[in-house]
Design an enzyme around this catalytic site. Structure first.
Site, PDB file in Angstrom:
ATOM      1  N   SER A  85     -12.481   4.203   5.979  1.00  0.00           N
ATOM      2  CA  SER A  85     -12.874   4.242   7.391  1.00  0.00           C
ATOM      3  C   SER A  85     -13.625   5.528   7.713  1.00  0.00           C
ATOM      4  O   SER A  85     -13.186   6.622   7.345  1.00  0.00           O
ATOM      5  CB  SER A  85     -11.633   4.156   8.284  1.00  0.00           C
ATOM      6  OG  SER A  85     -10.981   2.916   8.158  1.00  0.00           O
TER       7      SER A  85
ATOM      8  N   GLU B 108      -2.475   5.902  -8.341  1.00  0.00           N
ATOM      9  CA  GLU B 108      -3.404   6.914  -7.843  1.00  0.00           C
ATOM     10  C   GLU B 108      -3.324   8.160  -8.716  1.00  0.00           C
ATOM     11  O   GLU B 108      -2.239   8.636  -9.040  1.00  0.00           O
ATOM     12  CB  GLU B 108      -3.091   7.284  -6.384  1.00  0.00           C
ATOM     13  CG  GLU B 108      -4.084   8.276  -5.791  1.00  0.00           C
ATOM     14  CD  GLU B 108      -3.933   8.447  -4.286  1.00  0.00           C
ATOM     15  OE1 GLU B 108      -4.252   9.544  -3.789  1.00  0.00           O
ATOM     16  OE2 GLU B 108      -3.497   7.495  -3.614  1.00  0.00           O
TER      17      GLU B 108
ATOM     18  N   ASN C   5     -10.215   0.649   0.738  1.00  0.00           N
ATOM     19  CA  ASN C   5      -9.166   0.531   1.747  1.00  0.00           C
ATOM     20  C   ASN C   5      -9.680   0.912   3.129  1.00  0.00           C
ATOM     21  O   ASN C   5     -10.341   1.947   3.291  1.00  0.00           O
ATOM     22  CB  ASN C   5      -7.990   1.430   1.383  1.00  0.00           C
ATOM     23  CG  ASN C   5      -7.198   0.911   0.201  1.00  0.00           C
ATOM     24  OD1 ASN C   5      -7.677   0.086  -0.575  1.00  0.00           O
ATOM     25  ND2 ASN C   5      -5.975   1.397   0.066  1.00  0.00           N
TER      26      ASN C   5
ATOM     27  N   HIS D 295      -7.647  10.002   4.369  1.00  0.00           N
ATOM     28  CA  HIS D 295      -7.052   8.967   5.216  1.00  0.00           C
ATOM     29  C   HIS D 295      -7.239   9.317   6.694  1.00  0.00           C
ATOM     30  O   HIS D 295      -7.328  10.489   7.060  1.00  0.00           O
ATOM     31  CB  HIS D 295      -5.552   8.836   4.924  1.00  0.00           C
ATOM     32  CG  HIS D 295      -5.253   8.302   3.562  1.00  0.00           C
ATOM     33  ND1 HIS D 295      -4.524   9.009   2.625  1.00  0.00           N
ATOM     34  CD2 HIS D 295      -5.581   7.133   2.966  1.00  0.00           C
ATOM     35  CE1 HIS D 295      -4.409   8.289   1.522  1.00  0.00           C
ATOM     36  NE2 HIS D 295      -5.048   7.156   1.697  1.00  0.00           N
ATOM     37  N   GLY D 296      -7.288   8.267   7.535  1.00  0.00           N
ATOM     38  CA  GLY D 296      -7.365   8.487   8.965  1.00  0.00           C
ATOM     39  C   GLY D 296      -8.779   8.772   9.447  1.00  0.00           C
ATOM     40  O   GLY D 296      -9.767   8.430   8.793  1.00  0.00           O
TER      41      GLY D 296
ATOM     42  N   HIS E  52      -9.802   5.005  -1.511  1.00  0.00           N
ATOM     43  CA  HIS E  52      -9.008   5.061  -0.289  1.00  0.00           C
ATOM     44  C   HIS E  52      -9.773   5.867   0.755  1.00  0.00           C
ATOM     45  O   HIS E  52     -10.668   6.625   0.435  1.00  0.00           O
ATOM     46  CB  HIS E  52      -7.658   5.718  -0.568  1.00  0.00           C
ATOM     47  CG  HIS E  52      -6.711   4.834  -1.318  1.00  0.00           C
ATOM     48  ND1 HIS E  52      -5.376   4.757  -1.008  1.00  0.00           N
ATOM     49  CD2 HIS E  52      -6.893   3.987  -2.351  1.00  0.00           C
ATOM     50  CE1 HIS E  52      -4.774   3.901  -1.818  1.00  0.00           C
ATOM     51  NE2 HIS E  52      -5.690   3.430  -2.662  1.00  0.00           N
ATOM     52  N   GLY E  53      -9.397   5.696   2.015  1.00  0.00           N
ATOM     53  CA  GLY E  53     -10.069   6.437   3.074  1.00  0.00           C
ATOM     54  C   GLY E  53     -11.453   5.904   3.363  1.00  0.00           C
ATOM     55  O   GLY E  53     -12.389   6.667   3.615  1.00  0.00           O
TER      56      GLY E  53
ATOM     57  N   ASP F 158       2.331   5.059  -5.622  1.00  0.00           N
ATOM     58  CA  ASP F 158       1.618   6.301  -5.344  1.00  0.00           C
ATOM     59  C   ASP F 158       2.437   7.497  -5.814  1.00  0.00           C
ATOM     60  O   ASP F 158       3.326   7.977  -5.113  1.00  0.00           O
ATOM     61  CB  ASP F 158       1.338   6.413  -3.844  1.00  0.00           C
ATOM     62  CG  ASP F 158       0.515   7.647  -3.493  1.00  0.00           C
ATOM     63  OD1 ASP F 158       0.174   8.410  -4.418  1.00  0.00           O
ATOM     64  OD2 ASP F 158       0.200   7.834  -2.301  1.00  0.00           O
TER      65      ASP F 158
ATOM     66  N   ASP G 286       0.828  -1.202   0.000  1.00  0.00           N
ATOM     67  CA  ASP G 286       0.000   0.000   0.000  1.00  0.00           C
ATOM     68  C   ASP G 286       0.870   1.263   0.000  1.00  0.00           C
ATOM     69  O   ASP G 286       1.844   1.352   0.755  1.00  0.00           O
ATOM     70  CB  ASP G 286      -0.895  -0.027   1.242  1.00  0.00           C
ATOM     71  CG  ASP G 286      -2.035   0.969   1.186  1.00  0.00           C
ATOM     72  OD1 ASP G 286      -2.342   1.460   0.081  1.00  0.00           O
ATOM     73  OD2 ASP G 286      -2.632   1.243   2.251  1.00  0.00           O
TER      74      ASP G 286
END
EC number: 4.1.2.40
Length: 287
Positions: free
Chosen positions: A210, A134, A229, A179-180, A207-208, A104, A82
């Site tokens: 969560s 990406e 992801n 992200h995060g 991505h991201g 990336d 990743d």
């Protein structure tokens, strides 16, 4: 069994679901994710980050573990690097048994991103390894809690040329995730996703994943996202399990709980989140 992205994302694209991609570090994470995915009859993508692979013998430990245990499971398992930005590091990952890698170059100018991605693709494809790239940039939070920078939405007009010139297997796009842990609830640009989907049939990645509202996540799947992801939600689940484990040890008035008792709340909390994510992405009962 080990597979690459081409194997699992083709089916996801055809049947309208997304394959969950979980960043994992320690053996209990690998085991919990794989056991849960097998119980749900779901393909799964295990991901590693440079941060963890470079710590101690992380490369040998994590890749050795996954390559050893994967054949014991009757589900497709992709072992994916990743967010890698260095060609030599990517080559090492391929040599260590990764079946898929992400280059990336999203922070670079378009031409440089194309050039570097093409170099990775040419090397990886000769070895049966799939490549994700990406276009646009997903910002957010770094693992150390620092701010990574603002997201830059993917320009639909760049997609066709990027894919043609790189021959990449999957494309991570930026449509409003980060992200995060989110500082505010995101609003994803589904119209931009639809524009990109009309331009290419290459599998698209989000991505991201969560903390993104479920209705928006599922809307992206309906419009072509095939890989999502997830990491921050796993860390939150493990932390909650850790607190529960500490409380149980204290209640039992024992300073030396056995490892199975100590780790059980952490694994249970993690397994519940993994299982829920699999179902939310419509990935259960696909094997």
């Amino acid at each position: 069994m080990l597979a690459n992205l081409n194997y699992v994302l083709a089916d996801a694209q055809k049947k309208g679901y997304a394959v969950p991609a979980f960043d994992c570090v320690e053996d209990f994470m690998v085991r919990t994710i794989l056991e849960t995915a097998e119980a749900k009859n779901s393909p799964v993508i295990l991901m590693s980050l440079r941060h963890d692979l470079e710590e101690g013998k992380g490369f040998e430990y994590i890749s050795g573990l996954i390559n050893t245990v994967a054949p014991a499971y009757d589900i497709p398992i992709v072992y994916h690097l990743d967010h890698a930005e260095d060609f030599d590091f990517i080559k090492k990952a391929i040599d260590m048994g990764f079946t898929s890698v992400m280059y990336d170059g999203s922070k670079l100018p378009f031409e440089e991103n194309v050039k570097n991605t093409r170099q990775v693709v040419e090397y990886a494809h000769k070895r049966g390894v799939s490549v994700e790239a990406e276009l646009g940039h997903v910002g957010g939070m770094n693992l150390d809690g620092s701010k990574e920078g603002d997201s830059q939405l993917t320009e639909a007009s760049d997609v066709k040329r990027f894919i043609e010139e790189t021959n990449v297997d999957a494309l991570a796009i930026s449509i409003g995730t980060a992200h995060g842990v989110y500082e505010a609830e995101p609003v994803l640009n589904i119209e931009r996703l639809k524009e990109i989907r009309e331009i290419t049939d290459v599998p698209l990645v989000l991505h991201g994943g969560s903390g993104t509202p479920l209705d928006q996540v599922q809307e992206t799947i309906k419009n072509g996202i095939t890989k999502i992801n997830i990491f921050a939600d796993l860390r939150i689940a493990m932390y909650k399990g850790l607190l529960e484990a500490a409380e149980k040890a204290e209640a039992a008035d024992r300073d030396d709980p056995t490892p199975d008792v100590l780790f059980a709340p952490i694994k249970n909390s993690l397994g519940k989140v993994v299982g829920k994510k699999i179902e939310q992405l419509y990935a259960n009962d696909r094997v």
